[in-house]
Design an enzyme around this catalytic site. Structure first.
Site, PDB file in Angstrom:
ATOM      1  CB  CYS A   4      -0.905  -0.020   1.225  1.00 39.73           C
ATOM      2  SG  CYS A   4      -1.766   1.534   1.491  1.00 39.73           S
ATOM      3  CB  CYS A   7       0.972   1.104   4.483  1.00 39.50           C
ATOM      4  SG  CYS A   7      -0.688   0.874   5.182  1.00 39.50           S
ATOM      5  N   GLY A  92     -13.826   6.361  -8.608  1.00 38.62           N
ATOM      6  CA  GLY A  92     -12.444   6.420  -9.096  1.00 38.62           C
ATOM      7  C   GLY A  92     -11.405   6.240  -8.014  1.00 38.62           C
ATOM      8  CG  HIS A  97      -4.578   3.342   3.592  1.00 39.70           C
ATOM      9  ND1 HIS A  97      -3.472   2.800   4.223  1.00 39.70           N
ATOM     10  CD2 HIS A  97      -5.106   4.237   4.475  1.00 39.70           C
ATOM     11  CE1 HIS A  97      -3.343   3.334   5.431  1.00 39.70           C
ATOM     12  NE2 HIS A  97      -4.325   4.223   5.611  1.00 39.70           N
ATOM     13  CG  HIS A  99      -7.304   8.497   0.556  1.00 35.14           C
ATOM     14  ND1 HIS A  99      -7.428   7.201   0.105  1.00 35.14           N
ATOM     15  CD2 HIS A  99      -7.502   9.286  -0.525  1.00 35.14           C
ATOM     16  CE1 HIS A  99      -7.678   7.205  -1.197  1.00 35.14           C
ATOM     17  NE2 HIS A  99      -7.732   8.463  -1.604  1.00 35.14           N
ATOM     18  CG  HIS A 101      -8.913  13.392  -2.228  1.00 32.67           C
ATOM     19  ND1 HIS A 101      -7.789  13.353  -3.029  1.00 32.67           N
ATOM     20  CD2 HIS A 101      -9.467  12.163  -2.318  1.00 32.67           C
ATOM     21  CE1 HIS A 101      -7.685  12.150  -3.575  1.00 32.67           C
ATOM     22  NE2 HIS A 101      -8.694  11.405  -3.157  1.00 32.67           N
TER      23      HIS A 101
END
Ligand code: AMP
Ligand code: ZN
Length: 111
Positions: A4, A7, A92, A97, A99, A101
């Site tokens: 990842c 990570c 998209g 993982h 997150h 934006h």
């Protein structure tokens, strides 16, 4: 997770501009900015999709949103910002993982 991207950044195995980090999450600059300021807030725990999150994980997302509001000034977001989570294929999502934006630094297009 070993392969990842986020990570790997967390572990220092990939370079990134980390603007903030604490025990729960970090904020980095997006490598392919879609606005004048484009950051990503990334929980430390590797969870691929929002719908796989635990209650505790969801609480951390809440803490992240609050913390972003406290960091507005140092992140250059005092004129406003937009938070976006892409979930799954139709949105998209490319990095599996969870997150958030953070987009700002200019007047964003309405949608
Ligand atoms: P999403 O499409 O919601 O999964 O967003 C993934 C985001 O991660 C995209 O905006 C990418 O530009 C960004 N990204 C991918 N790799 C990196 C990286 N190594 N450093 C910073 N941002 C990245
Ligand atoms: Zn991960």
């Amino acid at each position: 997770m070993e392969d990842c991207v986020f990570c790997k950044i967390k572990k220092g195995e990939l370079p990134s501009t980390i603007l903030y980090s604490d025990d729960d999450f970090m904020i980095i600059k997006d490598i392919n900015p879609q606005a004048k300021i484009h950051l990503i807030a990334i929980p430390n725990e590797h969870v691929p999709y929002i719908d796989m999150m635990t209650e505790d994980g969801a609480k951390i997302l809440g803490k992240i949103i609050l913390k972003i509001s406290h960091l507005q000034e140092e992140l250059g977001l005092t004129q406003g910002y937009r938070l976006v989570i892409n979930q799954g294929e139709n949105a998209g999502q490319t990095v599996l993982h969870v997150h958030i934006h953070i987009l700002g630094g200019e007047k964003l297009k309405e949608f």
